[in-house]
Design an enzyme around this catalytic site. Structure first.
Site, mmCIF file in Angstrom:
data_model
loop_
_atom_site.group_PDB
_atom_site.id
_atom_site.type_symbol
_atom_site.label_atom_id
_atom_site.label_comp_id
_atom_site.label_asym_id
_atom_site.label_seq_id
_atom_site.Cartn_x
_atom_site.Cartn_y
_atom_site.Cartn_z
ATOM 1 C CD GLU A 90 -3.054 -1.099 2.193
ATOM 2 O OE1 GLU A 90 -4.045 -1.820 2.029
ATOM 3 O OE2 GLU A 90 -2.922 -0.316 3.153
ATOM 4 C CD GLU A 122 -4.096 -5.771 3.601
ATOM 5 O OE1 GLU A 122 -4.923 -4.932 4.029
ATOM 6 O OE2 GLU A 122 -2.873 -5.636 3.724
#
Length: 442
Positions: free
Chosen positions: A166, A351
């Site tokens: 991320e 995720e």
């Protein structure tokens, strides 16, 4: 929907797994682990609520791998902790840290689970703060050296590896919004780190490839967004949000360029030679990870620094993080990656999950039916994409365990498994048993 019967419709070769990260579960008081920027941030901003103990995965990892095995998952996404491997400096590695990851990887492999490691999930060694952290390109070079070390030490035990988790969170959330470590609120700092974290990815990829033929990816967190209404200023605000949050990273990685509007607003904070770096950043990947949770509503709001938008929440059902259920956003990004960037690249949903206000009932159970519904809705979107021919290869539930949820401390529970943080007892929730019921049947 109170079950996960959708699982029975997935092809046999589709990979299901659980995801965690080092700082959130390991406990950095164990095994001579060094301090990270999160320890510093926790002391300054979170009243000292840190990852010192977390879930004590360091001592309980065998039990945790057994939980994955018993559930029926075939892969485990975890991260290496840079401060555990190099606690003091960039040259002397910690033998206890190396031993831990060797034991962890052996345990994963001995249970016929595929390791999916990530090299960086936000726990930058604290010593880098003194030299500007990710604002300093020297950190990128040190990250490449660390990447090479991981490949040398452990690379015979895994094939696929992600460089960065991320990059938007590492940069914008942490240096502009100030919500994550190091907690800065400065546009120039944010833009430098938006670029440098991508350069770190590119240099890491080169370092890994120089040692072994790994299959290398990066994990992007995409957020679906809709305009507050169709007025032109709100549509422009939406475009800027999308370019900063999503396209800045995917355009750089897949196209070797930055999106036009974001570059106009942010570009004067970049160094002059950023285009040269983009050649390194855009080296081809073998797979891409997509983290997806929710959507935002974007409304125009004038700002002195040109970031002329605010993000709002809509009126849909929400998680304990106040994030909306918006599963169609997941299929939107699967299709965007495939149609706009690379129609052949394997996509892993690295995720996806929800925080729920979980409590044990009188029978020592957790009936997290909202989480079951959340998983069902998102898995259905993936299944639809598979039927349309999109190259989605796997799905990792976030998260295996209730854990240290960053700026929220231990107050938000994302796990398939309930954790009592007083005694580290693990108690599988209904969502865990729902996955197990259908995956083990298959």
């Amino acid at each position: 929907m109170d079950n996960l019967s959708v699982l029975k419709d997935f092809p046999n070769h589709f990979t299901f797994g659980a995801a965690t990260s080092s700082y959130q579960i390991e406990g950095n008081s164990y095994g001579r682990c060094g301090k990270s920027i999160w320890d510093e941030f926790a002391q300054k901003k979170l009243k000292g609520i840190d990852g010192l103990e977390a879930c004590n995965h360091y001592e309980y990892f065998r039990e945790d791998i057994k939980l994955i095995k018993d559930l029926g998952f075939k892969a485990y996404r975890f991260s290496f902790a840079w401060p555990r491997l190099f606690p003091e400096n960039n040259s002397n590695f910690n033998e206890e840290g190396v031993d831990f990851y060797n034991r962890l990887l052996d345990e994963i492999l001995n249970n016929d689970i595929e390791p999916f490691p990530t090299l960086y999930h936000w726990d930058l060694p604290i010593r880098f703060s003194r030299m500007g952290g990710w604002e300093n390109q020297d950190t990128c070079k040190h990250f490449a050296d660390y990447s090479y070390f991981v490949s040398q030490q452990f690379g015979d035990k895994f094939e696929k590896v992600a460089t960065i988790n991320e990059p938007w969170c590492v940069s914008w959330l942490s240096h502009y919004l100030g919500e994550h470590a190091p907690g800065k609120k400065d546009l120039k700092s944010a833009v430098l780190t938006m670029h440098n974290i991508l350069l770190a990815h590119g240099l890491s990829l080169q370092a890994l490839k120089s040692n072994r033929p790994h299959k290398i990816g990066i994990v992007l967190n995409n957020q679906y967004a809709e305009p507050f209404n169709q007025e032109p200023n709100n549509l422009n605000a939406l475009k800027l949000f999308d370019e900063i949050h999503n396209r800045w990273f995917s355009d750089a990685i897949f196209k070797g360029s930055y999106p036009k509007l974001a570059l106009e607003v942010l570009g004067n904070n970049l160094s002059k030679n950023f285009n040269e770096d983009l050649k390194i950043i855009s080296h081809p990947l073998e797979w891409v990870g997509l983290n997806y949770y929710t959507r935002s509503i974007i409304k125009h709001k004038k700002s002195e620094d040109g970031i002329d938008y605010e993000t709002l929440r809509g009126s849909l059902k929400k998680t304990d993080m106040d994030w909306e259920f918006y599963p169609t956003g997941l299929s939107y990004f699967i299709k965007r990656i495939s149609n706009e960037y690379s129609n052949q690249i394997p996509i892993y949903i690295t995720e996806n999950g929800m925080a729920n206000n979980d409590e044990l009932n009188a029978r020592n159970e957790v009936n997290d039916l909202d989480r079951v519904e959340y998983f069902h809705l998102h898995l259905q979107e993936i299944l639809n994409c598979l039927k349309e021919g999109f190259n989605v290869k796997g799905y990792f539930a976030w998260s295996l365990l209730d854990n240290y949820e960053w700026a929220f401390g231990y107050s938000k529970r994302f796990g398939l498994v309930f954790v009592d943080f007083e005694n580290f007892k693990r108690i599988p929730k209904k969502s865990y048993y729902e996955f197990s019921k259908f995956l083990n049947r298959n």
